[in-house]
Scaffold this motif. Sequence first.
Motif, short mmCIF file in Angstrom:
data_model
loop_
_atom_site.label_atom_id
_atom_site.label_comp_id
_atom_site.label_asym_id
_atom_site.label_seq_id
_atom_site.Cartn_x
_atom_site.Cartn_y
_atom_site.Cartn_z
N LEU A 134 0.83 -1.21 0.00
CA LEU A 134 0.00 0.00 0.00
C LEU A 134 0.86 1.25 0.00
CD1 LEU A 134 -2.57 -1.17 2.71
CD2 LEU A 134 -2.80 -1.33 0.21
N CYS A 135 0.33 2.32 -0.58
CA CYS A 135 1.05 3.59 -0.67
C CYS A 135 0.58 4.59 0.38
CB CYS A 135 0.89 4.19 -2.07
SG CYS A 135 1.59 3.16 -3.38
N GLY A 136 -0.70 4.80 0.50
CA GLY A 136 -1.24 5.75 1.47
C GLY A 136 -2.74 5.83 1.36
N PHE A 137 -3.40 6.17 2.47
CA PHE A 137 -4.86 6.26 2.51
C PHE A 137 -5.32 7.71 2.42
CE2 PHE A 137 -4.34 2.36 5.31
CZ PHE A 137 -4.59 1.48 4.26
N MET A 138 -6.36 7.95 1.63
CA MET A 138 -6.94 9.29 1.54
C MET A 138 -7.51 9.73 2.88
SD MET A 138 -8.90 9.09 -2.14
CE MET A 138 -8.02 8.70 -3.66
N GLN A 139 -8.03 8.78 3.65
CA GLN A 139 -8.65 9.12 4.93
C GLN A 139 -7.68 9.86 5.86
OE1 GLN A 139 -9.33 6.48 3.20
NE2 GLN A 139 -11.55 6.21 3.26
N GLY A 140 -6.38 9.54 5.77
CA GLY A 140 -5.41 10.19 6.64
C GLY A 140 -5.21 11.67 6.34
N LEU A 141 -5.60 12.10 5.16
CA LEU A 141 -5.41 13.50 4.78
C LEU A 141 -6.42 14.43 5.44
CD1 LEU A 141 -4.74 13.01 0.95
CD2 LEU A 141 -3.08 13.23 2.80
N ILE A 142 -7.53 13.87 5.90
CA ILE A 142 -8.56 14.71 6.52
C ILE A 142 -8.03 15.36 7.79
CG2 ILE A 142 -10.87 14.75 7.54
CD1 ILE A 142 -10.78 14.31 4.51
N GLY A 143 -7.50 14.53 8.70
CA GLY A 143 -6.98 15.07 9.95
C GLY A 143 -5.67 15.82 9.78
N GLN A 144 -4.91 15.46 8.76
CA GLN A 144 -3.60 16.06 8.55
C GLN A 144 -3.68 17.42 7.87
OE1 GLN A 144 -0.89 13.44 6.56
NE2 GLN A 144 0.89 14.74 6.94
N TYR A 145 -4.65 17.58 6.95
CA TYR A 145 -4.70 18.83 6.17
C TYR A 145 -6.09 19.49 6.21
CZ TYR A 145 -0.37 16.94 4.25
OH TYR A 145 0.90 16.43 4.12
N ALA A 146 -7.13 18.73 5.90
CA ALA A 146 -8.45 19.33 5.74
C ALA A 146 -8.96 20.00 7.01
CB ALA A 146 -9.45 18.26 5.27
N VAL A 147 -8.94 19.26 8.12
CA VAL A 147 -9.46 19.81 9.38
C VAL A 147 -8.65 21.01 9.86
CG1 VAL A 147 -9.87 19.32 11.83
CG2 VAL A 147 -10.54 17.64 10.08
N PRO A 148 -7.31 20.95 9.89
CA PRO A 148 -6.55 22.13 10.32
C PRO A 148 -6.81 23.37 9.47
CG PRO A 148 -5.14 20.20 10.33
CD PRO A 148 -6.43 19.79 9.66
N ILE A 149 -6.99 23.18 8.17
CA ILE A 149 -7.27 24.32 7.30
C ILE A 149 -8.61 24.94 7.65
CG2 ILE A 149 -7.82 25.00 4.93
CD1 ILE A 149 -5.67 23.07 3.98
N LEU A 150 -9.63 24.11 7.85
CA LEU A 150 -10.96 24.61 8.20
C LEU A 150 -10.95 25.30 9.57
CD1 LEU A 150 -13.21 21.66 6.99
CD2 LEU A 150 -13.10 23.95 6.00
N GLU A 151 -10.14 24.78 10.49
CA GLU A 151 -10.08 25.35 11.84
C GLU A 151 -9.03 26.44 11.96
OE1 GLU A 151 -9.46 22.05 14.47
OE2 GLU A 151 -11.54 21.36 14.30
N GLU A 152 -8.40 26.80 10.82
CA GLU A 152 -7.38 27.85 10.77
C GLU A 152 -6.21 27.56 11.72
OE1 GLU A 152 -9.33 31.55 11.44
OE2 GLU A 152 -10.47 31.48 9.56
N LYS A 153 -5.82 26.29 11.78
CA LYS A 153 -4.66 25.88 12.57
C LYS A 153 -3.49 25.57 11.64
CE LYS A 153 -7.43 23.91 16.33
NZ LYS A 153 -7.72 22.68 17.12
N SER A 154 -2.34 25.35 12.24
CA SER A 154 -1.14 25.09 11.44
C SER A 154 -1.23 23.75 10.72
CB SER A 154 0.10 25.11 12.32
OG SER A 154 0.35 26.41 12.83
N VAL A 155 -0.77 23.76 9.49
CA VAL A 155 -0.63 22.54 8.70
C VAL A 155 0.85 22.25 8.57
CG1 VAL A 155 -0.99 21.46 6.45
CG2 VAL A 155 -2.75 22.95 7.41
N TRP A 156 1.27 21.06 9.00
CA TRP A 156 2.69 20.72 9.02
C TRP A 156 3.08 19.97 7.76
CZ3 TRP A 156 5.74 22.52 12.98
CH2 TRP A 156 5.06 23.03 14.09
N GLY A 157 4.22 20.34 7.22
CA GLY A 157 4.72 19.68 6.02
C GLY A 157 6.23 19.75 5.98
N THR A 158 6.82 19.18 4.94
CA THR A 158 8.27 19.24 4.77
C THR A 158 8.60 19.89 3.44
OG1 THR A 158 8.50 17.11 3.63
CG2 THR A 158 8.46 17.06 6.05
N ASP A 159 9.88 20.12 3.24
CA ASP A 159 10.32 20.74 1.99
C ASP A 159 10.74 19.70 0.96
OD1 ASP A 159 12.53 19.82 3.29
OD2 ASP A 159 13.65 21.71 3.23
N ALA A 160 10.41 18.44 1.16
CA ALA A 160 10.81 17.36 0.24
C ALA A 160 9.74 17.14 -0.83
CB ALA A 160 11.05 16.06 1.00
N PRO A 161 10.14 16.72 -2.04
CA PRO A 161 9.20 16.53 -3.14
C PRO A 161 8.58 15.13 -3.21
CG PRO A 161 11.42 16.29 -3.97
CD PRO A 161 11.55 16.59 -2.50
#
Length: 326
Positions: free
Chosen positions: A153-180
Motif C-alpha cells: 500500500l502507498c497511502g490512505f486518503m482518509q489520513g489526509l482529513i486530519g492532517q490537512y483538511a481539518v486544520p485548514i478549516l479550523e485555521e490551525k497550522s498545517v505541518w509539512g516538509t520541503d521534500a518533493p
Amino acid sequence: MFALMIAKTIIFRSGRFFGPTLVTCASKSVVSSNFAPGTPVRPTSLLVVGATGTLGRQIVRLALDEGYDVRCLVRPRPTPADFLRDWGAIVVNVDWEGKVALIQCAKAMGIQKFVFFSIHNCDKHPEVPLMEIKYCTERFLQDSGLNHITIRLCGFMQGLIGQYAVPILEEKSVWGTDAPTRIAYMDAQDVARLTLIAMRNEKLNGKVLTFAGPRAWTTQEVITLCERLAGQDANVTTVPISVLRFTRQLTRFFEWTNDVADRLAFSEVLASDTVFSAPMTETYKLLGVDPKDIVTLEKYLQDYFTNILKKLKDLKAQSKQTDIFI
C-alpha cells in the motif's frame, strides 16, 4: 476456528501450514514448526485483527455486507469498538498474550489463503523498523509454502482529513516538509473492495500487488487542493528534512526514545525524494476492475468539503435563528 483471519496486515483462510522455515530479520531468526492440519471451517467465517483501524474497519463493513460472519479482535482502550458491534460483528478484546496465541493458532489451523498488507518500497528501506518488518514478513511468506498474496500500500486518503483538511478549516497550522515526495493515495474503501476480490482469485496466489491511487501527489499539491475546496488559505509550517534527520539521530541515544526515533525514520522516508506509486493497469486487469470505479483524490476531498461546509452553513443558520428567538 475461522476460515479467514484479517489482521492489520494479515488475512488467513482455512488450509495447512508447512514448515519448518527459517527467515533472518535484523539479526534475529524465526523458525516455524510443523503442525497438524487444521479443523475444516466454513469459508464465510472471518476473524479480523486490528478492526478499528483505517483499513480494518472498511474490510469489516464490506465483509459483513457481503454475508461473511465476522469476529474482531481489538486491543482494550478507552474508546471502545462499539461501532463494530452495531454493524453486527462479534468483538473480543486481545492483549499481548492474545497476539502470541493468535500467531500460534494461525500456524496450527488449516489455512487456504494468507493476504498480507505491506508497504510500497519496504524492501528499499531496511533502516526503518516498520518497513524492515514488513519486508521480512513478505520473505517469510514466500518460503512458508502457504497460498498467499502480498498487497503493498502507498497511502490512505482518509489520513489526509486530519492532517490537512481539518486544520485548514479550523485555521490551525498545517505541518509539512520541503521534500518533493509523491504519494498515490487510495480510498480505504477501494482498498477493502479490491482486497476481497483478490482474496477470492486463485490465480493470484504468490503474487505481490501494489495498490496505488490514480495519481501521485506532493504535500504542497494536496494542501493547494484543500485550500481551493475549503475556500481559504492554509497556515503552513514547513519542517526541513534536515531537522527530521537530526532529531532521529538524537533520539537514538536514549532507550526510552527509540520508538520516537523509529517513527521519525518512517517520517523521513515519507519526506524524502521518493515516489510511492506504481502502475495499476495490469492489476486492474487481474482483478477485473474498471479504473473509472476507483475514487480520485479530487473527488474524495471534494465530497468531504462539500458535506462539511454544508453542515457548517446549516449550523450557522440554526445559530442565527436561535439568536432571533432569544
